[in-house]
Design a protein around this motif. Structure first.
Motif, PDB file in Angstrom:
ATOM      1  N   UNK A   1       0.812  -1.219   0.000  1.00  0.00           N
ATOM      2  CA  UNK A   1       0.000   0.000   0.000  1.00  0.00           C
ATOM      3  C   UNK A   1       0.846   1.270   0.000  1.00  0.00           C
ATOM      4  N   UNK A   2       2.147   1.149  -0.229  1.00  0.00           N
ATOM      5  CA  UNK A   2       3.032   2.310  -0.285  1.00  0.00           C
ATOM      6  C   UNK A   2       3.882   2.244  -1.544  1.00  0.00           C
ATOM      7  N   UNK A   3       4.279   3.394  -2.050  1.00  0.00           N
ATOM      8  CA  UNK A   3       5.127   3.438  -3.238  1.00  0.00           C
ATOM      9  C   UNK A   3       6.594   3.186  -2.909  1.00  0.00           C
ATOM     10  N   UNK A   4       7.012   3.501  -1.684  1.00  0.00           N
ATOM     11  CA  UNK A   4       8.435   3.440  -1.334  1.00  0.00           C
ATOM     12  C   UNK A   4       9.076   2.080  -1.601  1.00  0.00           C
ATOM     13  N   UNK A   5       8.451   0.950  -1.218  1.00  0.00           N
ATOM     14  CA  UNK A   5       9.091  -0.339  -1.513  1.00  0.00           C
ATOM     15  C   UNK A   5       9.332  -0.568  -2.996  1.00  0.00           C
TER      16      UNK A   5
END
Length: 434
Positions: free
Chosen positions: A221-225
């Motif tokens: 649910x996050x773009x960072x990974x």
């Protein structure tokens, strides 16, 4: 999506596709009344929206507009033939993990040239089957697999196109059972070993290296990974090509999450614009790109309709016993997963009670929802939302329960795409002793 009804507070934001909404006489998917479907086909029954699937796919297509990109549906999320047809007709390829899934793609009319074969345990017969079918690429997950695949290909006088799945050791910040890109996971080859393994692959006469692959997990649910994994993969592309091994395509896998319980994953088009910006900045924007979305294409396109059998009050818990069970909806039992549960036809003017929603299977783990405030009576029907992914594809016949029927809704039309299994269906292949 926000769904409001007389028994659902307007402040509650419940997940689901925009094609799911209450009207005067109950819950609808597209232009089909769900209560009528339950009456016609019985419960439990899965219902999917074709429009919702295509809308989810369109977000990826917008994100890749003007790029050399191939979207391969990760069919383990939902491998029903009618669902596969929707994506095949929309031009998708498919990400498979077994010979059986390959046969499903063939039955649904998929393009074999757009098939990617992933998975850590491909057998020799499966490799042979895929080579005979002419698939686009094998995503290889170990050095030993490279040797076996090369041998199978040479025995058939074929060359197997391969991409090696690299484990970038990036934390996807998801449930540990669906994390796939850390050092402790079984998937892929270690980042630090990748260059040596690519050199070995390039030396094998039965293989042609065509790409590099990375998949870090599911329900992200996050773009960072994704951004971190892309940096790690592009570092490797630079090293591999410097060693004289050209990389034709970069496969960034799938794993984008959906809204189950007020989750807020990035939109697919916005995510890929961000990732493509990084790709361009590092000089790899002209490479062919592949992605393998699964859950994000089908998860919120489906619901499971179920009937309330009994209400069972208790000192510590109240139980709402339904006719759907962990064999139909395994995610709560397996992952402690959340699915929103709403009435198909809301009741008016009666009190709300907090229930554990449970099924009839003889296991304490057979629960569908914990501590749900419901206004409900025996005989009412409920909709378990976000049930399009990893429900029917993981369903079982535990307790000799036939798998549910499946319906695909298209506007005002409702097509039966899987008949409900009978008890005889569940033991058709078995033999009595003489």
């Amino acid at each position: 999506m926000k769904i409001t009804s007389p028994s659902v507070a307007s402040s509650d934001v419940l997940p689901g596709a925009p094609q799911l909404a209450y009207r005067q006489d109950g819950l609808y998917m597209e232009d089909v009344r769900l209560d009528a479907l339950a009456s016609q086909h019985g419960t439990p029954v899965f219902v999917y929206s074709r429009a919702a699937m295509l809308a989810a796919l369109a977000a990826y297509q917008r994100g890749f507009a003007g790029r050399n990109a191939q979207i391969c549906y990760a069919m383990k999320a939902n491998s029903s033939l009618g669902v596969l047809q929707v994506f095949a007709r929309a031009g998708c390829g498919f990400d498979i993990v077994s010979g059986g899934e390959l046969e499903r793609v063939q039955a649904a009319g998929g393009d074999m040239r757009k098939v990617i074969f992933s998975g850590v345990g491909k057998t020799r017969p499966e490799m042979k089957q895929a080579l005979e079918a002419g698939i686009g690429c094998f995503n290889v997950e170990s050095e030993a697999e490279l040797d076996v695949l090369s041998g199978v290909a040479l025995a058939m006088h074929r060359i197997a196109p391969v991409s090696i799945r690299v484990n970038p050791n990036v934390d996807p910040k998801t449930h540990p059972y669906i994390s796939t890109g850390l050092k402790g996971n079984k998937f892929g080859v270690a980042h630090e070993d990748a260059l040596q393994i690519y050199r070995h692959a390039a030396s094998l006469k039965g293989l042609q290296v065509v790409g590099i692959d990375c998949h870090i997990g599911s329900q992200i649910t996050e773009a960072t990974p994704y951004l971190d994994a892309m940096d790690r993969v592009l570092d490797l592309v630079q090293s591999i090509e410097a060693a004289g091994i050209p990389i034709e395509h970069i496969d960034f896998g799938g794993g984008l999450g959906i809204n189950y319980n007020q989750d807020s994953p990035p939109a697919a088009d916005a995510l890929w614009q961000e990732l493509l910006g990084k790709l361009d900045a590092r000089g790899y924007g002209s490479k062919k790109l592949m992605v393998e979305p699964g859950r994000s294409l089908v998860g919120n396109a489906g619901v499971c309709l179920t009937e309330v059998l009994y209400l069972k009050p208790g000192e510590e818990k109240n139980f709402c016993i339904i006719d759907a069970a962990m064999n139909d909806l395994p995610r709560p039992a397996m992952y402690q997963a959340f699915h929103a549960i709403v009435p198909v036809v809301p009741r008016r003017g009666t009190s709300t009670t907090v229930y554990d929603v449970v099924g009839p299977v003889c296991e304490s783990g057979d629960w569908i929802g914990r501590d749900r405030a419901l206004t409900v009576a025996a005989g009412d029907r409920l909709a378990v939302l976000s049930a399009g992914a990893y429900c029917m594809s993981m369903a079982s016949n535990y307790n000799t329960r036939g798998r549910a029927a499946e319906i695909l809704v298209d506007g005002t039309q409702a097509h039966l795409i899987r008949a409900r299994e009978t008890a005889a269906d569940t033991f058709r292949g078995e033999k009595l002793l003489p």
